[in-house]
Design a protein around this motif. Structure first.
Motif, PDB file in Angstrom:
ATOM      1  N   VAL A  33      13.374  -0.283  11.423  1.00  0.00           N
ATOM      2  CA  VAL A  33      12.974  -1.372  11.205  1.00  0.00           C
ATOM      3  C   VAL A  33      11.838  -0.825  10.082  1.00  0.00           C
ATOM      4  O   VAL A  33      11.950  -1.036  10.007  1.00  0.00           O
ATOM      5  CB  VAL A  33      11.829  -1.583  12.442  1.00  0.00           C
ATOM      6  CG1 VAL A  33      11.017  -3.353  12.212  1.00  0.00           C
ATOM      7  CG2 VAL A  33      12.857  -2.009  13.710  1.00  0.00           C
ATOM      8  N   ILE A  34      11.531  -2.787   9.168  1.00  0.00           N
ATOM      9  CA  ILE A  34      10.796  -2.355   8.068  1.00  0.00           C
ATOM     10  C   ILE A  34       9.788  -2.318   8.547  1.00  0.00           C
ATOM     11  O   ILE A  34       9.180  -2.648   9.616  1.00  0.00           O
ATOM     12  CB  ILE A  34      11.091  -3.303   6.758  1.00  0.00           C
ATOM     13  CG1 ILE A  34      11.237  -5.131   7.554  1.00  0.00           C
ATOM     14  CG2 ILE A  34      12.870  -3.656   6.072  1.00  0.00           C
ATOM     15  CD1 ILE A  34      11.495  -5.613   6.545  1.00  0.00           C
ATOM     16  N   PRO A  35       8.656  -1.949   7.430  1.00  0.00           N
ATOM     17  CA  PRO A  35       7.258  -1.987   8.514  1.00  0.00           C
ATOM     18  C   PRO A  35       6.763  -3.274   8.474  1.00  0.00           C
ATOM     19  O   PRO A  35       6.114  -3.238   9.415  1.00  0.00           O
ATOM     20  CB  PRO A  35       6.859  -1.448   6.884  1.00  0.00           C
ATOM     21  CG  PRO A  35       7.326  -0.218   5.716  1.00  0.00           C
ATOM     22  CD  PRO A  35       8.922  -1.719   6.776  1.00  0.00           C
ATOM     23  N   ALA A  36       6.871  -4.319   7.627  1.00  0.00           N
ATOM     24  CA  ALA A  36       6.755  -5.580   7.775  1.00  0.00           C
ATOM     25  C   ALA A  36       7.164  -5.568   9.296  1.00  0.00           C
ATOM     26  O   ALA A  36       6.446  -7.039   9.982  1.00  0.00           O
ATOM     27  CB  ALA A  36       6.690  -6.597   6.914  1.00  0.00           C
ATOM     28  N   ARG A  46      10.931   4.944  20.793  1.00  0.00           N
ATOM     29  CA  ARG A  46      10.575   3.806  20.017  1.00  0.00           C
ATOM     30  C   ARG A  46      10.498   4.689  18.158  1.00  0.00           C
ATOM     31  O   ARG A  46      10.573   4.345  17.456  1.00  0.00           O
ATOM     32  CB  ARG A  46       8.394   4.223  20.376  1.00  0.00           C
ATOM     33  CG  ARG A  46       8.551   2.924  18.999  1.00  0.00           C
ATOM     34  CD  ARG A  46       6.322   2.502  19.530  1.00  0.00           C
ATOM     35  NE  ARG A  46       6.233   1.642  18.472  1.00  0.00           N
ATOM     36  CZ  ARG A  46       6.013   0.693  18.527  1.00  0.00           C
ATOM     37  NH1 ARG A  46       6.517  -0.159  19.809  1.00  0.00           N
ATOM     38  NH2 ARG A  46       5.067  -0.260  17.460  1.00  0.00           N
ATOM     39  N   SER A  47      10.375   5.873  18.124  1.00  0.00           N
ATOM     40  CA  SER A  47      10.194   6.448  16.691  1.00  0.00           C
ATOM     41  C   SER A  47      11.213   6.592  16.472  1.00  0.00           C
ATOM     42  O   SER A  47      11.660   6.213  15.190  1.00  0.00           O
ATOM     43  CB  SER A  47       9.650   7.952  17.753  1.00  0.00           C
ATOM     44  OG  SER A  47      10.709   8.559  18.014  1.00  0.00           O
ATOM     45  N   LEU A  67       7.534  -3.944  12.124  1.00  0.00           N
ATOM     46  CA  LEU A  67       7.625  -3.078  13.256  1.00  0.00           C
ATOM     47  C   LEU A  67       7.058  -3.630  14.527  1.00  0.00           C
ATOM     48  O   LEU A  67       6.720  -3.061  16.058  1.00  0.00           O
ATOM     49  CB  LEU A  67       6.332  -2.205  12.951  1.00  0.00           C
ATOM     50  CG  LEU A  67       7.196  -1.019  12.158  1.00  0.00           C
ATOM     51  CD1 LEU A  67       6.071   0.178  10.930  1.00  0.00           C
ATOM     52  CD2 LEU A  67       7.952   0.261  12.756  1.00  0.00           C
ATOM     53  N   TRP A  68       5.661  -4.386  14.415  1.00  0.00           N
ATOM     54  CA  TRP A  68       5.200  -4.964  15.446  1.00  0.00           C
ATOM     55  C   TRP A  68       6.516  -5.747  16.157  1.00  0.00           C
ATOM     56  O   TRP A  68       6.013  -5.656  18.071  1.00  0.00           O
ATOM     57  CB  TRP A  68       4.187  -6.704  14.907  1.00  0.00           C
ATOM     58  CG  TRP A  68       5.142  -7.678  13.888  1.00  0.00           C
ATOM     59  CD1 TRP A  68       5.046  -7.720  13.287  1.00  0.00           C
ATOM     60  CD2 TRP A  68       5.676  -8.258  15.518  1.00  0.00           C
ATOM     61  NE1 TRP A  68       6.439  -9.259  12.886  1.00  0.00           N
ATOM     62  CE2 TRP A  68       6.619  -9.466  13.848  1.00  0.00           C
ATOM     63  CE3 TRP A  68       6.300  -9.386  16.559  1.00  0.00           C
ATOM     64  CZ2 TRP A  68       7.562 -10.830  14.027  1.00  0.00           C
ATOM     65  CZ3 TRP A  68       6.819 -10.346  16.752  1.00  0.00           C
ATOM     66  CH2 TRP A  68       7.757 -11.234  15.840  1.00  0.00           C
ATOM     67  N   GLU A 124      12.226   2.857  15.202  1.00  0.00           N
ATOM     68  CA  GLU A 124      10.923   2.788  13.870  1.00  0.00           C
ATOM     69  C   GLU A 124      11.807   2.952  12.365  1.00  0.00           C
ATOM     70  O   GLU A 124      11.254   2.514  11.738  1.00  0.00           O
ATOM     71  CB  GLU A 124       9.846   3.612  14.051  1.00  0.00           C
ATOM     72  CG  GLU A 124       8.777   3.095  15.037  1.00  0.00           C
ATOM     73  CD  GLU A 124       7.579   4.015  14.798  1.00  0.00           C
ATOM     74  OE1 GLU A 124       7.066   5.109  14.888  1.00  0.00           O
ATOM     75  OE2 GLU A 124       6.222   3.477  15.925  1.00  0.00           O
ATOM     76  N   GLU A 125      12.693   4.700  12.694  1.00  0.00           N
ATOM     77  CA  GLU A 125      13.296   4.140  11.767  1.00  0.00           C
ATOM     78  C   GLU A 125      14.280   3.290  11.154  1.00  0.00           C
ATOM     79  O   GLU A 125      14.245   3.075   9.561  1.00  0.00           O
ATOM     80  CB  GLU A 125      13.928   5.618  12.137  1.00  0.00           C
ATOM     81  CG  GLU A 125      13.005   6.970  11.948  1.00  0.00           C
ATOM     82  CD  GLU A 125      14.203   8.246  12.306  1.00  0.00           C
ATOM     83  OE1 GLU A 125      15.214   7.642  11.817  1.00  0.00           O
ATOM     84  OE2 GLU A 125      13.664   9.208  12.542  1.00  0.00           O
TER      85      GLU A 125
END
Length: 67
Positions: free
Chosen positions: A26-29, A19-20, A31-32, A23-24
């Motif tokens: 994917v844009i913050p919006a 997952r970590s 992350l879901w 996460e790098e």
């Protein structure tokens, strides 16, 4: 056949490590979206028949096999 072991960081599970890494990418919006992914399919993709991942004492390692 030789094996090489690489320390990847401190994570409670291999899934948390994967997952970590995702996460790098994917844009913050977005992350879901990571909550919608199948952890087994992610593991298959990361391992791709070349690597195996494991946790020992809270540390994630990747073992590569040269054939």
């Amino acid at each position: 056949m030789s094996q090489q072991v690489e320390y990847l960081g401190d994570y409670p599970t291999v899934d948390e490590y994967f997952r970590s890494q995702l996460e790098e990418l994917v844009i913050p919006a977005g992350l879901w979206l990571l909550d919608c992914l199948d952890p087994e399919r992610i593991r298959e993709r990361f391992e791709a028949g070349v690597f195996r991942y494991f946790v020992a004492s809270g540390c994630v390692f990747r073992v590569s096999t040269d054939e």
